[in-house]
Enzyme design. Structure first.
Site, PDB file in Angstrom:
ATOM      1  N   ILE A 100       0.847  -1.202   0.000  1.00 27.65           N
ATOM      2  CA  ILE A 100       0.000   0.000   0.000  1.00 27.65           C
ATOM      3  C   ILE A 100       0.876   1.244   0.000  1.00 27.65           C
ATOM      4  O   ILE A 100       0.418   2.340   0.288  1.00 27.65           O
ATOM      5  CB  ILE A 100      -1.049   0.031   1.135  1.00 27.65           C
ATOM      6  CG1 ILE A 100      -0.421   0.214   2.511  1.00 27.65           C
ATOM      7  CG2 ILE A 100      -1.927  -1.196   1.129  1.00 27.65           C
ATOM      8  CD1 ILE A 100      -1.479   0.546   3.574  1.00 27.65           C
ATOM      9  N   GLY A 104       4.648   2.492  10.748  1.00 21.76           N
ATOM     10  CA  GLY A 104       3.720   3.307   9.944  1.00 21.76           C
ATOM     11  C   GLY A 104       2.940   4.326  10.743  1.00 21.76           C
ATOM     12  O   GLY A 104       2.925   5.512  10.426  1.00 21.76           O
ATOM     13  N   GLU A 105       2.256   3.889  11.777  1.00 24.85           N
ATOM     14  CA  GLU A 105       1.411   4.809  12.531  1.00 24.85           C
ATOM     15  C   GLU A 105       2.146   5.590  13.620  1.00 24.85           C
ATOM     16  O   GLU A 105       1.944   6.795  13.754  1.00 24.85           O
ATOM     17  CB  GLU A 105       0.232   4.051  13.126  1.00 24.85           C
ATOM     18  CG  GLU A 105      -0.684   3.478  12.062  1.00 24.85           C
ATOM     19  CD  GLU A 105      -1.716   2.563  12.661  1.00 24.85           C
ATOM     20  OE1 GLU A 105      -2.841   3.025  12.890  1.00 24.85           O
ATOM     21  OE2 GLU A 105      -1.390   1.384  12.906  1.00 24.85           O
ATOM     22  N   ALA A 116      -2.813  -1.129  10.704  1.00 26.68           N
ATOM     23  CA  ALA A 116      -2.422  -1.377  12.095  1.00 26.68           C
ATOM     24  C   ALA A 116      -0.914  -1.522  12.272  1.00 26.68           C
ATOM     25  O   ALA A 116      -0.460  -2.201  13.196  1.00 26.68           O
ATOM     26  CB  ALA A 116      -3.166  -2.590  12.671  1.00 26.68           C
ATOM     27  N   GLY A 124       6.225  -0.131   1.427  1.00 25.96           N
ATOM     28  CA  GLY A 124       7.456  -0.812   1.056  1.00 25.96           C
ATOM     29  C   GLY A 124       7.490  -2.271   1.472  1.00 25.96           C
ATOM     30  O   GLY A 124       8.547  -2.898   1.492  1.00 25.96           O
ATOM     31  N   THR A 171       5.092  -5.460   8.461  1.00 29.02           N
ATOM     32  CA  THR A 171       6.435  -6.006   8.676  1.00 29.02           C
ATOM     33  C   THR A 171       6.399  -7.021   9.811  1.00 29.02           C
ATOM     34  O   THR A 171       7.026  -8.084   9.745  1.00 29.02           O
ATOM     35  CB  THR A 171       7.426  -4.880   8.997  1.00 29.02           C
ATOM     36  OG1 THR A 171       7.427  -3.960   7.905  1.00 29.02           O
ATOM     37  CG2 THR A 171       8.835  -5.409   9.196  1.00 29.02           C
TER      38      THR A 171
END
Ligand code: FES
Ligand code: FES
Lengths: 625, 336
Positions: free
Chosen positions: B46, B286-287, B87, B49, B91
């Protein structure tokens, strides 16, 4: 208006075709020539994803009627790597890690190409200005600037061409290395196909009728005039749903299309599949809906009062979800505190603004499997829900996840895939729906806006004795991810601090506003904003450095969280130390000492922008014209 | 001086993967002809990566090169469930499960090679496209190793499932184990506030984040940079406005997003405190990357000009309003 005999040179080849004079150049390139490398991100000249060269000049092709390009030399992103080899700039994007979802990248590469053509020695600040018309929602732009600078330096011989190639890993240890992104070549060249770039033979185009009202009863829907229109192959509304209608991430409270009632402006009511998008749009206009307007509720505090309109029968108090967390006794904690602070914090709704608007295709395969291709962030759950909604066994429903042009949580909801499936079933032909930017903004989830009251009791040495937080959050018309957002918001609300007395309540509420849903950092952004803001106030009041007050309270290895979970290793102290050291933070209480600080304006800080300063001549010329 | 500088900081914590529920992911792996690898799992890029991260993990686990890894499409009818893309779990959940699947496939291959070379299986090594036996002269390409396996009737495949040991929350006091991996972070922001226009520019952010183990450091930086800029958008300019349920911000002309001119210089510091549970030590980024940014910016605005913005976004009008209010209060105090 008669068709135009359009002639031009596109990517070095002569093109002669008839076109509609008012057709946008973007559509001509994408639909007629199937050059889908350049994307539509907004259709209004605001994002730059559609940027192409017309006679060497960078143009936003969504704003340009094809007639204006008559006889021109047109270059799209596909022109840059025509020989199969990426251009220097494309290679630099590849090397620098400048692409993430990739949707903005073709336009960005075009704009960057224009920038270093215009000034092969452009500095970083000039590069930024020259890319100012192109939006990227993923990268934060930094790696894009790095890429343009790298390409500039290779072109000018300041860097060897080998600077753009992969560094070989020794002995196969690939973890921890900056391996170039394997998806980058397909993104910098425009080769990657997102759902909106895909077509299927015999495919129909879908358009959706959406609610103009925030809350209304649907008295009747008459689709007969729409169905009669030539080229229309199928019209659907909630009556066409064969199974148990309802989707959501936590509660299945949202029908595929409004059922009996509309609950927000932009909610889907009916959908049409036709031979082309224009016909589908005309048919949508012919659908007659009779509404009976209902009183609506727009404020989450009002929504919880007695006697106000109820959005969903299962939640008579309009509360979607309430998550409580309790540790110790906060009142006792406040009584014991030396300092008690209280403040209200508010955060607004925001839009994901992924550059790729929603798009999808659906078809029924030869074995009768209903297949949906879309940039869904959760095909596993969507398959379960769709099977129930269309009353088919799970094995007869298939979801394929197309490349996602940015999601950030906004593509977790099955907001349009159900309509596609139903139309594919009804017409027995492949169907495709591509949202406009406006449609994407009005009809899909937002970040939960919030109002938070926070009380914090502290001891003189900075230790937090008690924390009480109540967050009321507007979940909008449907549940989507509200329950989960409230849960994560609550668990993380008090921050990574050891606090003996904690009372947290996060409450998600139904209103007739655009639904709120999953959004990167999922509730924690709202609650931690409040806590981290108040800690700064506390540090000022207690004369403590803001790092120190956090260290005093920091969870350490083996700490117990506010949900009574015992942690293993806790890296908070390392993070505090690292940020303090990297920024060469000057210690001191946060008492607006900005003017007296000695740690400002180091060389890892960018210069401030004064708009237009660097383009004085160009601006003056424009003003003179 | 109309333009004033200041600095602020904030910390954060975050949980990795699904919250207060059992998370899970599955994957299939095959060491394929020519020494390439074929991985099938329910995941699609998305933008974060993940495909590259998986290719690196596969290369590391199997001893092939990242360029020789083929990852199948995410398709509910063709690939095992890996649940959703969100979420901050990709990874962690999918990286770990792919590593486990690779280990099973590799064990098949190693078993055959140990037999062929008549050595202990734990002496078999694979790396960078080659397979060899420690302390011997046996060394062949991975392509040859696959060929050897197949001639003995073995296809080197593996599959795995990775689940979390987590629970829901108690409905009355919230007690529970919502995640098995937590990350922590801290950011410092430096801003310049124009006291005449109210405009805030974020000039730099120093961001220190624990990611467990960085598979691709540049990718981690990309997540941090992108997260910070999204947070900056919410902090300073973005506002989805509604009036009676109708929005006045249905396009990018009215809905203002950060552009290249708005972004700070981001200085990322990656901290690695490995997750002890998963096979790789990785966590997620991410978050959490965007959580401390807004309070750090608001605290920096206070440092610069002495006003606390508690209601987002800190638009020029709002900052000016706060400055005026501050001035009014100061002159009131002076008058007293
Ligand atoms: S500027 Fe043309 S699509 Fe956005
Ligand atoms: S990479 Fe720029 S919008 Fe996703």
């Amino acid at each position: 208006m008669p068709d135009l005999q359009f002639q031009a040179t596109v990517n070095g080849r002569k093109v002669a075709r008839s076109a509609k004079p008012h057709q946008r150049l973007l559509d001509f390139l994408r639909d007629d020539l199937q050059l889908t490398g350049n994307k539509e991100g907004c259709g209004a000249g605001e994002c730059g994803t559609c940027s192409v060269f017309v006679d060497g000049v960078l143009m936003k092709s969504c704003l340009m009627p094809v007639a204006k390009a008559q006889g021109a030399q047109i270059e799209t992103i596909e022109a840059l790597a025509r020989t199969g080899e990426l251009s220097v700039l494309q290679k630099a994007f590849y090397k620098a890690g400048a692409s993430q979802c990739g949707y903005c990248i073709p336009g960005m590469v075009m704009a960057a190409t224009a920038a270093i053509r215009a000034n092969p020695f452009a500095g970083r600040e000039e590069i930024k200005e020259r890319l100012g018309g192109n939006i990227c929602r993923c990268t934060g732009y930094q790696k894009i600037f790095d890429a343009v600078e790298m390409a500039r330096d290779v072109q000018n011989g300041k860097l060897p061409a080998s600077a753009l190639s992969e560094i070989e890993a020794e002995q196969g240890d690939f973890i921890g290395r900056n391996v170039r992104r394997i998806d980058a070549p397909s993104k910098v060249s425009g080769a990657l196909k997102y759902a909106g770039d895909m077509t299927m033979p015999h495919m129909l185009h879908v358009q959706v009728l959406r609610s103009p009202h925030a809350h209304a009863r649907i008295v009747s829907i008459d689709t007969s005039a729409a169905e009669k229109l030539e080229g229309v192959e199928g019209v659907i509304s909630s009556a066409d749903v064969p199974g148990e209608d309802g989707f959501g991430v936590f509660v299945n409270d949202q029908p595929i299309m409004a059922r009996g009632k509309v609950r927000y402006v932009g909610e889907a009511i009916a959908a049409v599949a036709a031979e082309d998008a224009l016909t589908a749009m005309r048919a949508v206009e012919k659908i007659k809906v009779v509404y009976e307007q209902l009183p609506a509720i727009f404020d989450p505090d009002d929504a919880m009062h007695d006697g106000v309109p109820v959005l969903h029968d299962y939640a008579p108090d309009n509360v979607t979800k309430h998550i409580p967390i309790r540790v110790g006794d906060v009142e006792k904690g406040f009584a014991e505190s030396d300092l008690v602070l209280e403040e209200t914090y508010a955060t607004q709704a925001i839009e994901h603004a992924y550059l790729e608007p929603e798009a999808g295709l659906a078809y029924v395969d030869p074995d009768g499997v209903v297949t949906v291709v879309s940039p869904s962030q959760n095909i596993t759950h969507h398959r379960h829900m769709l099977a129930r909604i269309i009353a088919k066994p799970i094995a007869k429903v298939r979801f394929i996840m197309s490349p996602v042009g940015g999601g950030f949580g906004g593509k977790e909801d099955m907001i349009y895939q159900g309509m596609l499936a139903l139309l594919a079933m009804k017409t027995r032909r492949p169907v495709r729906l591509v949202f406009t930017r406006e449609e994407s903004i009005i009809s899909t989830a937002k970040r939960h806006p919030s109002r938070t009251t926070l009380r914090m009791g502290l001891m003189r040495d900075g230790r937090i004795r008690a924390l009480e937080m109540k967050m009321i959050s507007d979940g909008g018309a449907y549940g989507l991810s509200t329950e989960g957002v409230m849960r994560k918001a609550a668990i993380l609300a008090a921050g990574p601090y050891v606090i003996p007395n904690v009372k947290i309540d996060t409450i998600g509420v139904y209103t007739n506003n655009t639904p709120s849903g999953a959004f990167r950092s999922f509730g924690a952004l709202q609650t931690e904003f409040a806590t981290e803001s108040m800690l700064d106030v506390a540090a000022e009041r207690l004369g403590l450095d803001p790092f120190e007050i956090r260290r005093v309270n920091a969870m350490r290895d083996g700490a117990t969280t506010h949900t009574k979970q015992k942690l293993g290793s806790v890296s908070l102290m390392r993070a505090l130390d690292a940020a303090e050291k990297a920024s060469a933070w000057e210690k001191g209480a946060p008492n607006s000492r900005g003017g007296n600080r000695n740690d400002l304006n180091r060389d890892d800080v960018r210069p401030p922008v004064s708009l237009g300063a660097r383009f004085e001549t160009a601006d003056k010329q424009e003003a003179a014209e | 001086m109309a333009r004033k500088r200041g600095r602020g900081m904030a910390a954060c914590w975050y949980g990795i993967a699904r919250t207060a529920t059992v998370d899970r992911a599955g994957a299939w792996a095959e060491i394929d002809d020519g020494g390439s690898a074929k991985i099938v799992t329910g995941v699609t890029e998305i933008g974060e990566g993940i495909l590259t991260v998986l290719a690196q993990i596969v290369a590391h686990e199997l001893g092939v090169k990242p360029a020789d890894v083929v990852i199948g499409d995410n398709d509910t009818a063709r690939s095992p469930e890996a649940a959703h893309a969100g979420a901050s779990r990709q990874t962690y959940m999918i990286g770990n499960v792919v590593a486990l699947a690779c280990r099973e496939a590799r064990a098949r291959l190693a078993g055959v090679m140990a037999e062929v070379w008549d050595v202990e299986v734990d002496l078999i090594r694979t790396g960078n496209g080659e397979c060899w036996a420690e302390n011997t002269n046996h060394r062949i390409t991975m392509g040859e190793a696959v060929d050897t396996c197949k001639k003995r009737g073995v296809v080197p495949v593996g599959s795995a499932s990775f689940g979390t040991d987590t629970t829901g929350l108690d409905p009355s006091d919230g007690a529970g184990r919502p995640w098995q991996a937590y990350v922590f972070g801290c950011q410092v922001a430096e801003v310049e506030v124009d006291t005449i226009t109210g405009e805030v520019q974020v000039l730099a952010v120093w961001a220190a984040h624990d990611v467990g183990r960085a598979v691709n450091p540049k990718g981690v930086e990309g997540q941090i940079e992108g997260g910070i800029v999204q947070a900056l958008g919410q902090g300073l300019m973005e506002d989805y406005k509604l009036r009676d349920g109708h929005t006045s911000t249905s396009g990018f002309a009215k809905y203002i997003l950060p552009t290249s001119l708005d972004v700070p210089r981001v200085n990322s510091i990656i901290i690695e405190d490995p997750d002890p549970i998963g096979p790789l030590g990785v966590k997620g980024i991410g978050e959490p990357a965007m959580v401390p940014t807004i309070p750090a910016i608001m605290n920096a605005i206070y440092d610069a000009v002495g006003v606390r913005i508690t209601s987002l976004p800190a638009t020029p009008e709002r900052v000016l309003g706060a400055l005026r209010e501050k001035q009014r209060l100061t002159s009131l105090q002076a008058a007293e």
